[in-house]
Design a protein around this motif. Structure first.
Motif, PDB file in Angstrom:
ATOM      1  N   PHE A   1       0.855  -1.191   0.000  1.00 34.00           N
ATOM      2  CA  PHE A   1       0.000   0.000   0.000  1.00 34.00           C
ATOM      3  C   PHE A   1       0.892   1.243   0.000  1.00 34.00           C
ATOM      4  O   PHE A   1       1.833   1.337   0.806  1.00 34.00           O
TER       5      PHE A   1
ATOM      6  N   HIS B   1       1.612   4.040   1.388  1.00 31.89           N
ATOM      7  CA  HIS B   1       1.242   4.838   2.567  1.00 31.89           C
ATOM      8  C   HIS B   1       1.646   6.291   2.436  1.00 31.89           C
ATOM      9  O   HIS B   1       0.872   7.196   2.762  1.00 31.89           O
TER      10      HIS B   1
ATOM     11  N   ARG C   1      -0.950   9.318   2.390  1.00 31.38           N
ATOM     12  CA  ARG C   1      -0.878  10.297   3.489  1.00 31.38           C
ATOM     13  C   ARG C   1      -0.777  11.714   2.917  1.00 31.38           C
ATOM     14  O   ARG C   1      -1.444  12.643   3.392  1.00 31.38           O
TER      15      ARG C   1
ATOM     16  N   THR D   1      -2.163   4.534  -6.572  1.00 37.05           N
ATOM     17  CA  THR D   1      -2.586   5.566  -5.624  1.00 37.05           C
ATOM     18  C   THR D   1      -3.778   6.341  -6.164  1.00 37.05           C
ATOM     19  O   THR D   1      -4.739   6.622  -5.436  1.00 37.05           O
TER      20      THR D   1
ATOM     21  N   TYR E   1     -11.069   7.384   5.204  1.00 36.31           N
ATOM     22  CA  TYR E   1     -10.953   6.672   3.916  1.00 36.31           C
ATOM     23  C   TYR E   1     -12.059   5.615   3.809  1.00 36.31           C
ATOM     24  O   TYR E   1     -12.159   4.730   4.652  1.00 36.31           O
TER      25      TYR E   1
ATOM     26  N   GLY F   1      -7.618  -1.339  -0.871  1.00 34.68           N
ATOM     27  CA  GLY F   1      -7.263  -0.628   0.364  1.00 34.68           C
ATOM     28  C   GLY F   1      -7.977  -1.140   1.606  1.00 34.68           C
ATOM     29  O   GLY F   1      -7.962  -0.469   2.641  1.00 34.68           O
TER      30      GLY F   1
ATOM     31  N   GLU G   1      -7.408  -3.176   3.952  1.00 38.38           N
ATOM     32  CA  GLU G   1      -6.681  -3.276   5.230  1.00 38.38           C
ATOM     33  C   GLU G   1      -6.539  -1.919   5.912  1.00 38.38           C
ATOM     34  O   GLU G   1      -6.300  -1.849   7.111  1.00 38.38           O
ATOM     35  N   HIS G   2      -6.667  -0.840   5.136  1.00 37.38           N
ATOM     36  CA  HIS G   2      -6.337   0.487   5.660  1.00 37.38           C
ATOM     37  C   HIS G   2      -7.516   1.440   5.715  1.00 37.38           C
ATOM     38  O   HIS G   2      -7.374   2.563   6.206  1.00 37.38           O
TER      39      HIS G   2
ATOM     40  N   ASP H   1     -10.956   3.348   6.727  1.00 38.34           N
ATOM     41  CA  ASP H   1     -11.595   3.718   8.001  1.00 38.34           C
ATOM     42  C   ASP H   1     -13.055   3.291   8.030  1.00 38.34           C
ATOM     43  O   ASP H   1     -13.682   3.287   9.085  1.00 38.34           O
TER      44      ASP H   1
ATOM     45  N   ARG I   1     -14.878   1.121  10.588  1.00 40.69           N
ATOM     46  CA  ARG I   1     -13.987  -0.008  10.867  1.00 40.69           C
ATOM     47  C   ARG I   1     -14.194  -0.543  12.290  1.00 40.69           C
ATOM     48  O   ARG I   1     -14.154  -1.753  12.504  1.00 40.69           O
TER      49      ARG I   1
ATOM     50  N   ARG J   1      -3.501  -3.031  -3.087  1.00 39.82           N
ATOM     51  CA  ARG J   1      -3.754  -3.990  -1.995  1.00 39.82           C
ATOM     52  C   ARG J   1      -5.240  -4.369  -1.972  1.00 39.82           C
ATOM     53  O   ARG J   1      -5.920  -4.234  -0.935  1.00 39.82           O
TER      54      ARG J   1
END
Ligand code: FAD
Length: 387
Positions: free
Chosen positions: A28, A30, A34, A74, A110, A149, A151-152, A154, A178, A198
């Motif tokens: 991912f 990050h 970010r 991305t 997210y 995404g 796993e990441h 929100d 989440r 991902r």
């Protein structure tokens, strides 16, 4: 240039810097994500009254194309998030809007998308797993084979059959934070391309409050037609276009530089033919994308619905055409670059990565499904006319 476009232009080199590592490690991105969050771009489509950038689908298209010139993974993570935001903005009730939209704008909350399901595959407008009423709440148990995404994220927007007795076409769109959901990764993402997305396989199990159903219970079709399909097809197409444009610009820069390999002489007529063909693919994709974008925007501004057949055909056509034309453009550039520039992982221009990434475009909502739908509508609509 809008603020958002200027921000995206500034951030594009950041995305480009991290793209190769995300691809190599199927990791991912990050740092890139970010940077987008901190710059406020996760709130591009959030209205100003909730603290967002108040952008529209034209901004979405412009920004997506710029970001994808740096890193397609991305850009797609961001574009798919914005597609979910558009559905919340246009269809969620006020309680969910005032809970989510300020967080999206200020924290870069997210939102991931869960529509694909094992038993029904990609078909967007049906669902197998049913929402189960539990007192005033709704139990969600869902297999989710591909969650970009996941796993990441929100939070998740999930399509579910509206209830245990509902038909598969009676679909509700439900939001879960989440922390409301037990989210397990059940399959890794080790794909040919789009490796930084991902897009893992997950199982999701949680309880939603009734106000977390977006739109009417069972009313997902209206959200899909008004928001998810047009926003998705326009944003994805813009992402693919941005990558193809970036590839052509990089190849031209190489040809014009002192480092041009002898196999890519600018005096070659064949090279010019190939450049022209890549440019023509990109022109056609960009021109048709602009046409459909403008028609959707016009309808939105005047409050007209999007569900007439000729516009539906165009909204599906833009996805099919851009996925094919942008892949074709990069394929032509691979041929132009040959075994050393076109085909090597460590070449000066990452055509090999772009080629693998863009191969996903016809699969990320299957072109076969869309072409089938266009064919069915064409039986009723004939040739149509451009607006
Ligand atoms: C990079 C990437 C990211 C993704 N991210 C997400 C995500 O975040 N969330 C999510 O829910 N999904 C996601 N998806 C899934 C995607 O949107 C598709 O729904 C999914 O890839 C469908 O997979 P499929 O092609 O195996 O299945 P299907 O669309 O079910 O198709 C299966 C096979 O049948 C054929 N087929 C199916 N229907 C027809 C038809 N009507 N006519 C002719 N042929 C047909 C297809 O060509 C295909 O060969 C992602 C996919 C990719 C590639």
């Amino acid at each position: 240039m809008t603020d958002a476009l200027a921000i995206a232009t500034d951030l594009m080199p950041v995305l480009a810097r991290h793209a190769a590592a995300a691809d190599a490690g199927a990791a991912f991105p990050h740092d890139s994500v970010r940077a987008l969050r901190e710059a406020g771009l996760f709130g591009l489509l959030v209205p100003a009254e909730y603290g967002g950038m108040d952008g529209d689908l034209a901004d979405l298209v412009d920004v997506a194309a710029v970001l994808a010139g740096g890193c397609l993974s991305t850009a797609m993570i961001w574009a798919m998030h914005c597609q979910q935001v558009d559905a919340v903005v246009r269809h969620a009730g006020e309680r969910l809007r005032s809970d989510l939209l300020p967080r999206i704008a200020q924290e870069g909350y997210y939102l991931a998308s869960v529509t694909t399901e094992p038993s029904k595959g990609g078909h967007l407008l049906t669902a197998s797993s049913a929402l189960l009423p539990e007192d005033d709440d709704l139990l969600v148990r869902r297999d989710a084979p591909i969650v970009t995404g996941g796993e990441h994220a929100d939070g998740f927007l999930i399509t579910m059959r509206a209830g245990p007795d509902a038909a598969p076409s009676d679909v509700s769109l439900v939001h879960l934070h989440r922390d409301q959901v037990e989210a397990q990764v059940v399959r890794d993402w080790n794909a040919m391309g789009m490796r930084g997305t991902r897009s893992v396989g997950m199982t999701l199990s949680g309880v939603a409050a009734s106000h977390q159903v977006i739109g009417q219970p069972g009313g997902f079709r209206a959200i899909a037609v008004d928001s998810m399909i047009p926003a998705g097809h326009l944003a994805w197409s813009a992402c693919w276009l941005g990558t193809a444009r970036g590839a052509l610009d990089a190849v031209v820069a190489l040809i014009r530089s002192r480092h041009v390999p002898s196999s890519m002489s600018r005096d070659s007529e064949l090279l010019r033919q190939r450049l022209a063909r890549a440019r023509i693919d990109i022109e056609l994709a960009g021109g048709y994308l602009a046409l459909v974008r403008d028609e959707v925007l016009r309808r939105r501004h005047s409050g007209q619905p999007l569900d007439d057949r000729s516009l539906q055909i165009r909204i599906d056509t833009v996805k099919v055409a851009c996925s094919e034309l942008t892949f074709s453009a990069v394929d032509r550039l691979v041929q132009l670059g040959g075994a050393m520039i076109g085909y090597q992982r460590d070449a000066a221009v990452p055509l090999e990565r772009h080629f693998r990434d863009l191969r996903s475009a016809s699969l990320n909502y299957s072109n076969d499904r869309l072409v089938g739908a266009i064919g069915t509508m064409t039986l009723l609509d004939g040739a149509g006319r451009l607006p």
